[in-house]
Write an enzyme that holds these catalytic residues in place. Structure first.
Site, PDB file in Angstrom:
ATOM      1  N   TYR A   1      23.220  47.145  37.919  1.00  0.00           N
ATOM      2  CA  TYR A   1      22.831  46.715  36.590  1.00  0.00           C
ATOM      3  C   TYR A   1      21.339  46.782  36.343  1.00  0.00           C
ATOM      4  CZ  TYR A   1      24.166  44.865  32.141  1.00  0.00           C
ATOM      5  OH  TYR A   1      24.408  44.748  30.794  1.00  0.00           O
TER       6      TYR A   1
ATOM      7  N   TRP B   1      18.612  45.191  37.202  1.00  0.00           N
ATOM      8  CA  TRP B   1      17.701  44.059  37.088  1.00  0.00           C
ATOM      9  C   TRP B   1      17.263  43.523  38.450  1.00  0.00           C
ATOM     10  CZ3 TRP B   1      15.467  42.493  32.668  1.00  0.00           C
ATOM     11  CH2 TRP B   1      16.072  42.841  31.451  1.00  0.00           C
TER      12      TRP B   1
END
Length: 747
Positions: free
Chosen positions: A112, A114
């Protein structure tokens, strides 16, 4: 205590820069970065999180999978801990078995993005490079934050949604100079703008709202929570899920009172006549008037009339939060906001028109001269299959099942191996009990992860990954004007290795080591990427130091900021709609899309319409009478740092906001433990009674780590136990997290 081993250095993160104090092998303090006018409080928890007992200490393999290839026991916590070489051997053999037996189309690469603000140790880039090197993988489209918008908005404006957001929207400086009325659907929350992809150094959203106050700007916060915009904004309480109905009613006033800019509509848009027939009730017998919208939205007809007239008589900017497209039929408020702005005729004017995602992340609203970042080459994916990111549980549960997505008829691939690095799907995804069931279907799940998150606890092979504070990197975001050398502040905790070392070890065992590494170690890769960045910066007239000089300086502020940078796409289109036509089929803003109409989707027809969600206040029942919204947390990024936060006395379970009338009816007071539940599951939470939320609505932030699955109550308060795992529509297939009904009772 200020001996030779104590050091103070600055590093960067997705929530900004901060000064870190280390002593020996430990981080002992984290402090705000001096130039940041509104530093977040998040870094204070960093020392406890980095050294938390929940760190994955060594390679771990689930015992039942190792002995019998059991799938059903994922989450039971019984692991063996072989040496690194043995664990890498086992993982490489399993990856090789899957790709040779079932093909690379049986591998799903989850990430993802992050995990770090560092540009080389970017988990998403690392895992995608590795999987592409070994023959490819099933990828995902979009994000949980904006997946629906990424599908619908190219049909409307002809641009990739993120390009539209970053390159066609006005800065806060432009808004302060020109906007007279700011109409915020879903608000603009400085809490959310604490974070940004790649980091945001100077947090300015709150400061700009102080400036808006000084200019006398009218600021209207439309949504279920007063706190979704800074203090001093006018709050227009509106039921969740009804924003499209309110926008339609505003449009109805503009049309019926002669306030719509038909000259703009005729020159810059297509399809208004088709939409107008619906708006006026000619096609369905229901005019979308303020009287029609009032019982749906909870907004009085007179208020709707007054707001529409003000919007038409002033320079008005309509902003739409990302949260509005994270609901069933989330395409509609995004599309309808563009139509409403077109009817006002202000698209392309400074401080007018429509903008998306202000306040969602820190970089939106800042202006810079374009300057590329540093990106690890990922190679080419030989597997054509791509799924909408929020449909991962559907894919795992229903291999081969056909589904519709943005005009295409596809079938879910048969996934045998999931490899996840950088992210926690048991935070992002909806209906976590359903995801828990879906997670039992693949033959193997491998995870690189620093902490024992809910995802790591459900993996068969877990490789302990370093945090960004245990490795060298370069911090640079295209939405920021700072450049950081991110030093390795401490040695790796336990036996942790960085993702690059893990994937290099796997690639070597698969005979593709040089393909993955190109003969470079991390320091050489960082130097190689930085050289390319420095060359591009020099060509753009921006001076940056050598890498050695940056290491010595730790950080610099780049000379790329602009007080009011022109936005070429919509400005140029307004000035010359023929010479600077949009990339839509018509070259115009598409109020009616023949392309979407040709798909034949009843849940997303050819122009914006009001489509009530299956779960929203209009369908509330005695079993589930309250509408749940699940905003982003204010104390962390997604679910990161949660292990340490959960240790703070009284911090968990998570706090749920409930209106004072709803609380009184249930005998609930502030501080009480409550059970929030529906047919999908139950969570424990701590109540806070307030008048700053619409009656009939409760708010429970995301990010608490998912605990007990099945019929057991989640003790930490993760709202995604309760949310619906359905696509926004057949067009967008985004998350519908904000379309959920629940009941709350006192424990």
């Amino acid at each position: 205590m200020d001996g030779e081993t104590r050091q103070r250095r600055v590093t960067s993160s997705h929530w900004g820069a901060f000064e870190v104090v280390t002593e020996g092998c430990r981080i002992i303090e984290a402090h705000p970065f001096g130039p940041d006018p509104h530093p977040p409080s998040i870094p204070a928890i960093l020392p406890a999180a980095v050294h938390h007992s929940s760190r994955v200490a060594r390679p771990s393999i689930r015992r039942a999978w190792l002995t019998t290839r059991d799938r059903t026991g994922r989450g039971d916590g019984d692991y063996v801990t072989p040496p690194w070489d043995e664990a890498l051997d086992i993982a490489a053999q399993e990856i090789d078995r899957i790709r040779k037996t079932h093909g690379n189309g049986a591998i799903y690469g989850g990430s993802y993005g992050w995990a770090s603000a560092g540009r080389f140790h970017h988990a998403q880039g690392q895992i995608h490079r590795f999987l592409n090197c070994i023959g490819g993988y099933v990828a995902s489209f979009g994000s949980y934050s904006t997946g629906c918008a990424q599908s619908i908005m190219p049909h409307v404006f002809g641009e990739n949604f993120l390009t539209l957001t970053y390159e066609a929207q006005d800065s806060f400086a432009t808004i302060a100079r020109h906007t007279e009325t700011l109409v915020m659907f879903g608000g603009i929350n400085p809490k959310n703008s604490q974070v940004s992809m790649g980091g945001i150094t100077e947090h300015q959203t709150a400061g700009w709202f102080d400036r808006f106050t000084e200019t006398g700007m009218t600021r209207v916060n439309i949504g279920p929570q007063r706190t979704d915009a800074p203090e001093g904004c006018d709050w227009l309480p509106c039921r969740p899920g009804s924003d499209t109905a309110l926008m339609l009613a505003l449009a109805h006033v503009l049309e019926t009172e002669g306030l719509a800019d038909h000259a703009f509509l005729d020159r810059y848009t297509v399809g208004y006549d088709r939409f107008r027939a619906y708006l006026m009730g000619e096609t369905d017998g229901t005019p979308k008037s303020p009287d029609w919208a009032a019982p749906l939205t909870g907004v009085a007809p007179a208020t709707i009339h007054d707001l529409a007239r003000r919007m038409a008589s002033t320079r008005t900017l309509i902003t739409v939060a990302w949260s509005l497209q994270r609901q069933e039929h989330g395409e509609q408020p995004y599309w309808m906001s563009a139509v409403l702005a077109a009817m006002l005729g202000q698209i392309g004017l400074p401080g007018g028109g429509v903008g998306y995602g202000y306040g969602a992340i820190g970089g939106i609203g800042k202006d810079f001269r374009p300057l590329g970042g540093l990106t690890l080459p990922q190679g080419t994916n030989a597997v054509p299959d791509v799924i909408p990111v929020a449909r991962v549980a559907d894919m795992l549960l229903h291999p081969g099942q056909p589904y519709d997505f943005n005009g295409q008829r596809r079938a879910y691939p048969d996934i045998r191996l999931v490899y996840w690095a950088g992210g926690n799907p048991f935070h992002h995804h909806q209906d976590l009990n359903r995801l828990h069931e879906a997670w039992t279907r693949p033959e193997t799940i491998i995870v690189n992860e620093p902490w024992w998150t809910a995802t790591a606890q459900r993996a068969d092979i877990v490789f302990p990954a370093t945090t960004p504070y245990e490795r060298e990197d370069i911090g640079r975001s295209p939405l920021d004007d700072y450049l950081f050398h991110m030093p390795a502040l401490i040695p790796p905790v336990g036996e942790a290795r960085d993702d690059y070392a893990i994937f290099a070890g796997l690639a070597e065992r698969l005979g593709l080591g040089v393909t993955f590494t190109e003969g470079r170690d991390p320091a050489q890769w960082i130097g190689h990427l930085y050289d390319g960045f420095q060359a591009r910066a020099t060509a753009a007239g921006v001076e940056v130091p050598t890498l050695d000089a940056l290491r010595a300086r730790n950080w610099i502020k780049l000379d790329i900021a602009a007080e009011e940078q022109p936005k070429p796409i919509l400005r140029a289109f307004r000035a010359d709609p023929d010479g600077a036509a949009l990339k839509t089929p018509s070259g115009r803003i598409e109020i009616f899309s023949a392309t979407i109409d040709s798909f034949g989707y009843d849940d997303c027809p050819g122009h914006p319409v009001w489509l009530p969600p299956k779960e929203w206040p209009g369908t509330a029942s005695t079993d589930a009478p309250l509408h749940l919204v699940s905003p982003q947390p204010g104390d962390k990024l997604h679910s990161q740092l949660e292990a340490a936060l959960a240790d703070i006395e009284g911090a968990r379970p998570e706090t749920i906001l409930i209106h004072e009338t709803d609380a009184a009816a249930r005998g609930v007071a502030t501080g009480d433990l409550v059970r929030a539940f529906n047919a999908r599951g139950a969570v424990r939470a701590r109540a806070r009674v307030t008048s700053d939320i619409v009656q009939g609505v409760v708010a429970l932030p995301t990010g608490a780590w998912f605990g007990a699955p099945g019929g057991n109550m989640d003790a930490n308060g993760n709202p995604n136990v309760l949310t619906r795992d359905v696509g926004t529509s057949r067009l967008g297939q985004g998350t519908s997290a904000h379309s959920a009904l629940v009941e709350v009772e006192r424990l």
